[in-house]
Design an enzyme around this catalytic site. Structure first.
Site, PDB file in Angstrom:
ATOM      1  N   HIS A  71       0.841  -1.192   0.000  1.00  0.00           N
ATOM      2  CA  HIS A  71       0.000   0.000   0.000  1.00  0.00           C
ATOM      3  C   HIS A  71       0.879   1.246   0.000  1.00  0.00           C
ATOM      4  CE1 HIS A  71      -2.967   2.997   1.254  1.00  0.00           C
ATOM      5  NE2 HIS A  71      -3.889   2.136   0.866  1.00  0.00           N
TER       6      HIS A  71
ATOM      7  N   GLU B 219       0.774   3.919   1.567  1.00  0.00           N
ATOM      8  CA  GLU B 219       1.123   4.432   2.887  1.00  0.00           C
ATOM      9  C   GLU B 219       2.269   3.636   3.501  1.00  0.00           C
ATOM     10  OE1 GLU B 219      -3.460   5.901   3.451  1.00  0.00           O
ATOM     11  OE2 GLU B 219      -2.750   4.136   4.553  1.00  0.00           O
TER      12      GLU B 219
ATOM     13  N   SER C 129     -10.479   7.239  -3.195  1.00  0.00           N
ATOM     14  CA  SER C 129     -11.713   8.003  -2.954  1.00  0.00           C
ATOM     15  C   SER C 129     -12.922   7.367  -3.634  1.00  0.00           C
ATOM     16  CB  SER C 129     -11.541   9.461  -3.411  1.00  0.00           C
ATOM     17  OG  SER C 129     -10.541  10.113  -2.643  1.00  0.00           O
TER      18      SER C 129
END
Length: 251
Positions: free
Chosen positions: A97, A99, A215
């Site tokens: 990911h 992050e 999103s």
């Protein structure tokens, strides 16, 4: 025919008690009208509690983890091994990911080790790849994403590809409210599938599910899921609200 796959990445949210409450509320309203595969990926401290609720309520939801180490055991303080995840009934694990790459300096090499370790231990990886805004504005997004893909799958055998899920997550659209257009998202997913075909063959490429993440919300899920090369969504914020998650599941 690839079965659609909606996965909720809860990130560092919800204690195990909050996770149990969420699933209990979800269970009252849950009805999988689209027949898609569904997974939730809670934090490690909530994995066992979530698994218990899923089993007790006989919910058609799979359990995923947000990360794992590539070693099965050892002096790796704070890490979680594949064996530990398997013992908790985990089926999927999110790897690479953005992050993790940004905040914990995970390289493609590290992600590659994790992907291979997942397959070796009968876990199904959700491999995340995607570009930042600077790379997209330079027009190098396809080259960058496909380079990530190739390096993260180095040494992965064809026999494992059917159990691979790829999540295309443009970093500039994660948690920002910005979303790639459905065409932009599908174009990248198509390029990813073509690269898989070039490496492993067309049959394997047609088996791989490619999610879009960035999103994703009830207002755009239908348009995204109507794209031919988008097979699902890896969802962050919208997976933390019961009604929003239900809307995604029942798109």
């Amino acid at each position: 025919m690839r079965k659609p796959f909606i996965a909720g990445n809860w990130k560092m949210n919800m204690t195990h008690l909050e996770a149990m409450k969420f699933l209990e509320e979800l269970g009252y309203k849950f009805e999988n009208k689209t027949g898609c595969e569904i997974a939730v990926c809670p934090s490690a401290t909530a994995l066992r509690s979530v698994k218990t609720i899923i089993e007790d309520d006989d919910m058609e939801i799979k359990l995923g983890a947000q990360n794992m180490h590539f070693e099965r055991s050892g002096a790796y303080t704070g890490e979680i091994s594949p064996d530990m995840l398997k013992a908790l009934g985990v089926e999927y694990v999110i790897l690479g990911h953005s992050e993790r790459r940004q905040y914990f300096i995970e390289t493609n090499e590290i992600v590659n080790k994790k992907v291979k370790a997942a397959f070796e231990n009968k876990l199904k990886p959700i491999l995340c790849i995607g570009e930042n805004l600077e790379i997209r504005e330079e027009g190098k997004e396809v080259e960058y994403v496909l380079d990530q893909l190739v390096n993260c799958l180095a040494g992965v055998k064809s026999e494992n590809i059917a159990d691979l899920t790829i999540a295309y997550e443009p970093i500039w659209a994660i948690g920002t409210g910005k979303t790639a257009t459905s065409k932009d998202a599908n174009d990248m997913c198509c390029a990813i599938r073509q690269k898989i075909a070039a490496i492993y063959g067309k049959d394997d490429a047609n088996r791989v599910r490619i999610q879009y993440g960035g999103s994703v919300k009830p207002s755009n899920i239908n348009e995204l899921m109507n794209m031919p090369d988008i097979d699902g969504a890896l969802v962050g914020g919208a997976s933390l609200k019961v009604d929003d998650f239900l809307a995604l599941i029942n798109y």
